[in-house]
Design a protein around this motif. Sequence first.
Motif, PDB file in Angstrom:
ATOM      1  N   ARG A  33       6.317  -5.481  19.528  1.00  0.00           N
ATOM      2  CA  ARG A  33       7.235  -4.289  19.334  1.00  0.00           C
ATOM      3  C   ARG A  33       7.199  -3.279  20.868  1.00  0.00           C
ATOM      4  O   ARG A  33       6.371  -3.399  21.529  1.00  0.00           O
ATOM      5  CB  ARG A  33       6.708  -3.524  18.205  1.00  0.00           C
ATOM      6  CG  ARG A  33       6.463  -4.188  16.860  1.00  0.00           C
ATOM      7  CD  ARG A  33       8.076  -4.343  16.230  1.00  0.00           C
ATOM      8  NE  ARG A  33       7.942  -4.917  15.047  1.00  0.00           N
ATOM      9  CZ  ARG A  33       7.973  -4.269  13.749  1.00  0.00           C
ATOM     10  NH1 ARG A  33       8.132  -2.987  13.751  1.00  0.00           N
ATOM     11  NH2 ARG A  33       7.932  -4.979  12.685  1.00  0.00           N
ATOM     12  N   ASN A  57      10.758   3.917  13.210  1.00  0.00           N
ATOM     13  CA  ASN A  57      10.755   3.306  14.708  1.00  0.00           C
ATOM     14  C   ASN A  57      11.314   4.526  15.369  1.00  0.00           C
ATOM     15  O   ASN A  57      11.468   5.689  15.134  1.00  0.00           O
ATOM     16  CB  ASN A  57      11.502   2.178  14.836  1.00  0.00           C
ATOM     17  CG  ASN A  57      12.879   2.551  14.118  1.00  0.00           C
ATOM     18  OD1 ASN A  57      13.619   3.393  14.314  1.00  0.00           O
ATOM     19  ND2 ASN A  57      13.171   1.760  12.892  1.00  0.00           N
ATOM     20  N   SER A  87       1.205   2.904  11.010  1.00  0.00           N
ATOM     21  CA  SER A  87       0.867   2.276  11.797  1.00  0.00           C
ATOM     22  C   SER A  87       0.170   0.850  11.618  1.00  0.00           C
ATOM     23  O   SER A  87      -0.113   0.150  12.461  1.00  0.00           O
ATOM     24  CB  SER A  87       0.210   2.733  13.203  1.00  0.00           C
ATOM     25  OG  SER A  87       1.109   3.634  13.798  1.00  0.00           O
ATOM     26  N   SER A 120      -0.108   3.983   4.892  1.00  0.00           N
ATOM     27  CA  SER A 120      -1.063   4.115   5.985  1.00  0.00           C
ATOM     28  C   SER A 120      -0.364   3.845   7.419  1.00  0.00           C
ATOM     29  O   SER A 120       0.178   2.713   7.639  1.00  0.00           O
ATOM     30  CB  SER A 120      -1.856   2.937   5.887  1.00  0.00           C
ATOM     31  OG  SER A 120      -2.743   2.849   6.984  1.00  0.00           O
ATOM     32  N   ASP A 148       4.977  -0.090  -4.562  1.00  0.00           N
ATOM     33  CA  ASP A 148       6.278   0.239  -3.642  1.00  0.00           C
ATOM     34  C   ASP A 148       6.378   1.595  -3.692  1.00  0.00           C
ATOM     35  O   ASP A 148       6.440   2.283  -4.639  1.00  0.00           O
ATOM     36  CB  ASP A 148       7.451  -0.495  -4.286  1.00  0.00           C
ATOM     37  CG  ASP A 148       8.615  -0.361  -3.402  1.00  0.00           C
ATOM     38  OD1 ASP A 148       8.614   0.240  -2.480  1.00  0.00           O
ATOM     39  OD2 ASP A 148       9.461  -1.296  -3.586  1.00  0.00           O
ATOM     40  N   ILE A 149       6.414   2.069  -2.449  1.00  0.00           N
ATOM     41  CA  ILE A 149       6.378   3.651  -1.904  1.00  0.00           C
ATOM     42  C   ILE A 149       7.810   4.229  -2.453  1.00  0.00           C
ATOM     43  O   ILE A 149       7.923   5.448  -2.728  1.00  0.00           O
ATOM     44  CB  ILE A 149       6.006   3.892  -0.750  1.00  0.00           C
ATOM     45  CG1 ILE A 149       5.699   5.464  -0.725  1.00  0.00           C
ATOM     46  CG2 ILE A 149       7.150   3.325   0.525  1.00  0.00           C
ATOM     47  CD1 ILE A 149       4.913   5.761   0.519  1.00  0.00           C
ATOM     48  N   ASP A 185       0.898  -1.125  -0.247  1.00  0.00           N
ATOM     49  CA  ASP A 185       0.030   0.123   0.054  1.00  0.00           C
ATOM     50  C   ASP A 185       0.841   1.102  -0.007  1.00  0.00           C
ATOM     51  O   ASP A 185       1.715   1.356   0.833  1.00  0.00           O
ATOM     52  CB  ASP A 185      -0.985   0.093   1.291  1.00  0.00           C
ATOM     53  CG  ASP A 185      -1.597  -1.261   1.520  1.00  0.00           C
ATOM     54  OD1 ASP A 185      -1.678  -1.770   0.787  1.00  0.00           O
ATOM     55  OD2 ASP A 185      -1.748  -1.396   2.747  1.00  0.00           O
ATOM     56  N   GLY A 195      13.949  -3.320  10.064  1.00  0.00           N
ATOM     57  CA  GLY A 195      12.304  -3.523  10.903  1.00  0.00           C
ATOM     58  C   GLY A 195      11.318  -4.005   9.714  1.00  0.00           C
ATOM     59  O   GLY A 195      10.200  -4.443  10.352  1.00  0.00           O
ATOM     60  N   ALA A 206       0.585  -2.015   9.638  1.00  0.00           N
ATOM     61  CA  ALA A 206       1.147  -3.294   9.397  1.00  0.00           C
ATOM     62  C   ALA A 206       2.146  -3.649  10.569  1.00  0.00           C
ATOM     63  O   ALA A 206       1.638  -4.384  11.395  1.00  0.00           O
ATOM     64  CB  ALA A 206       1.903  -3.017   8.045  1.00  0.00           C
ATOM     65  N   GLY A 207       3.346  -3.316  10.729  1.00  0.00           N
ATOM     66  CA  GLY A 207       4.172  -3.595  11.720  1.00  0.00           C
ATOM     67  C   GLY A 207       3.486  -3.294  13.113  1.00  0.00           C
ATOM     68  O   GLY A 207       3.716  -3.978  13.941  1.00  0.00           O
ATOM     69  N   VAL A 233       7.759  -0.277   5.310  1.00  0.00           N
ATOM     70  CA  VAL A 233       8.354   1.015   4.453  1.00  0.00           C
ATOM     71  C   VAL A 233       9.443   1.574   5.176  1.00  0.00           C
ATOM     72  O   VAL A 233      10.441   1.858   4.191  1.00  0.00           O
ATOM     73  CB  VAL A 233       7.269   2.359   4.588  1.00  0.00           C
ATOM     74  CG1 VAL A 233       7.814   3.496   3.996  1.00  0.00           C
ATOM     75  CG2 VAL A 233       6.033   1.789   4.042  1.00  0.00           C
TER      76      VAL A 233
HETATM   77  N1  AR6 Z   1       5.442   0.586  -0.219  1.00  0.00           N
HETATM   78  C1  AR6 Z   1       4.308   0.885   0.111  1.00  0.00           C
HETATM   79  N2  AR6 Z   1       3.737   0.469   1.169  1.00  0.00           N
HETATM   80  C2  AR6 Z   1       4.289  -0.246   1.955  1.00  0.00           C
HETATM   81  C3  AR6 Z   1       5.325  -0.779   1.824  1.00  0.00           C
HETATM   82  C4  AR6 Z   1       6.430  -0.330   0.695  1.00  0.00           C
HETATM   83  N3  AR6 Z   1       7.635  -0.703   0.108  1.00  0.00           N
HETATM   84  N4  AR6 Z   1       5.723  -1.656   2.755  1.00  0.00           N
HETATM   85  C5  AR6 Z   1       4.712  -1.692   3.645  1.00  0.00           C
HETATM   86  N5  AR6 Z   1       4.012  -0.976   3.238  1.00  0.00           N
HETATM   87  P1  AR6 Z   1       4.402  -0.317   8.052  1.00  0.00           P
HETATM   88  P2  AR6 Z   1       3.724   0.834  10.639  1.00  0.00           P
HETATM   89  C6  AR6 Z   1       2.687  -0.450   3.909  1.00  0.00           C
HETATM   90  O1  AR6 Z   1       4.826  -1.767   8.526  1.00  0.00           O
HETATM   91  O2  AR6 Z   1       2.682  -0.297  10.760  1.00  0.00           O
HETATM   92  C7  AR6 Z   1       8.908  -0.801  10.680  1.00  0.00           C
HETATM   93  O3  AR6 Z   1       9.459  -1.991  11.115  1.00  0.00           O
HETATM   94  C8  AR6 Z   1       2.059  -1.715   4.462  1.00  0.00           C
HETATM   95  O4  AR6 Z   1       0.907  -2.545   3.810  1.00  0.00           O
HETATM   96  O5  AR6 Z   1       5.657   0.200   6.978  1.00  0.00           O
HETATM   97  O6  AR6 Z   1       3.644   2.224  10.998  1.00  0.00           O
HETATM   98  C9  AR6 Z   1       9.489   0.387  11.542  1.00  0.00           C
HETATM   99  O7  AR6 Z   1      10.795   0.245  11.825  1.00  0.00           O
HETATM  100  C10 AR6 Z   1       0.969  -0.727   5.550  1.00  0.00           C
HETATM  101  O8  AR6 Z   1      -0.262  -0.201   4.839  1.00  0.00           O
HETATM  102  O9  AR6 Z   1       4.421   0.653   9.167  1.00  0.00           O
HETATM  103  C11 AR6 Z   1       8.525   0.406  12.763  1.00  0.00           C
HETATM  104  O10 AR6 Z   1       9.100  -0.165  13.784  1.00  0.00           O
HETATM  105  C12 AR6 Z   1       1.662   0.601   5.470  1.00  0.00           C
HETATM  106  O11 AR6 Z   1       2.665   0.533   4.464  1.00  0.00           O
HETATM  107  C13 AR6 Z   1       6.985  -0.401  12.341  1.00  0.00           C
HETATM  108  O12 AR6 Z   1       7.555  -1.088  11.258  1.00  0.00           O
HETATM  109  C14 AR6 Z   1       2.331   0.767   6.825  1.00  0.00           C
HETATM  110  O13 AR6 Z   1       3.243  -0.455   7.295  1.00  0.00           O
HETATM  111  C15 AR6 Z   1       6.250   0.651  11.877  1.00  0.00           C
HETATM  112  O14 AR6 Z   1       4.884   0.150  11.588  1.00  0.00           O
END
Ligand code: AR6
Length: 221
Positions: free
Chosen positions: A190, A120, A44, A42, A100-101, A21, A127, A46-47, A130
């Motif tokens: 986390r 983070n 918060s 978006s 991919d962003i 996303d 981690g 996913a991780g 994104v």
């Molecule tokens: N391109 C576009 N969207 C993406 C990509 C990408 N390459 N990768 C994930 N998404 P997240 P959070 C989407 O996990 O929940 C990390 O470990 C994903 O599907 O990146 O805020 C950091 O170090 C979701 O919709 O961020 C922090 O510790 C959105 O991007 C922690 O994860 C956010 O997912 C932050 O977790």
Amino acid sequence: ETGSHTAGDALEKKGKCDKVDATTSTSGSTASCSIPTLAFPSISTAGFQFDLEKASDIIVEKVEEYMVDLSHGSKILSLVKTKAAKKNIDSNKFSTFVGDITQLRSCGSLICNVIANPTNREIKPGGGGVNAAVFKAAGFELEVATKERAEKLAAGECVVVPLPSSSPWFCAEGVTHVIHVLGPNMNPKRPDCLKADYTKECKILREAYSSLFEGFVSIVK
Ligand code: AR6
């Protein structure tokens, strides 16, 4: 010259990219113009495992407040799109994109020179999600530039980091700024998980989007 035109072009090409996303705020620009444009995922959801219904409400609320266009994609993006349509948010100014962003220009024909990174607390590479992708694409230059501006973030805060022109990401995708933003964590595996205290967490997610959009405004100004 509309954001929805840009998003439409990009959506046709999404099959070439990884299915992740990336919500993009186009601010009315097209792939051929240089008006500052912010891409944000978006925060918060996913991780950090934030509830998708609540997160999509907050994205739409904040997008409406700051006026930015929505299209389609994954569950979080389709929730956002439906809710934005109900609120009559101008689809010429805000769009969603699945891809991919870190490859919005090469893979999606989208010019987004400002990219939001849900990071983070220590604003460190790795981690997953994104954050890992952004630090990998931007190279060591981003780590150095980030350390000059901030060592840590509290949940809800952001830091705007100009990306040095020597960064491979600047050259490959035209990214000029990264806005690191720390969202609330609902993932017990986390650090700093607030254990499903959604009243507090929703407040922090609102603050995260507000500070992200304010950070973008500061670049535009
Ligand atoms: N391109 C576009 N969207 C993406 C990509 C990408 N390459 N990768 C994930 N998404 P997240 P959070 C989407 O996990 O929940 C990390 O470990 C994903 O599907 O990146 O805020 C950091 O170090 C979701 O919709 O961020 C922090 O510790 C959105 O991007 C922690 O994860 C956010 O997912 C932050 O977790």
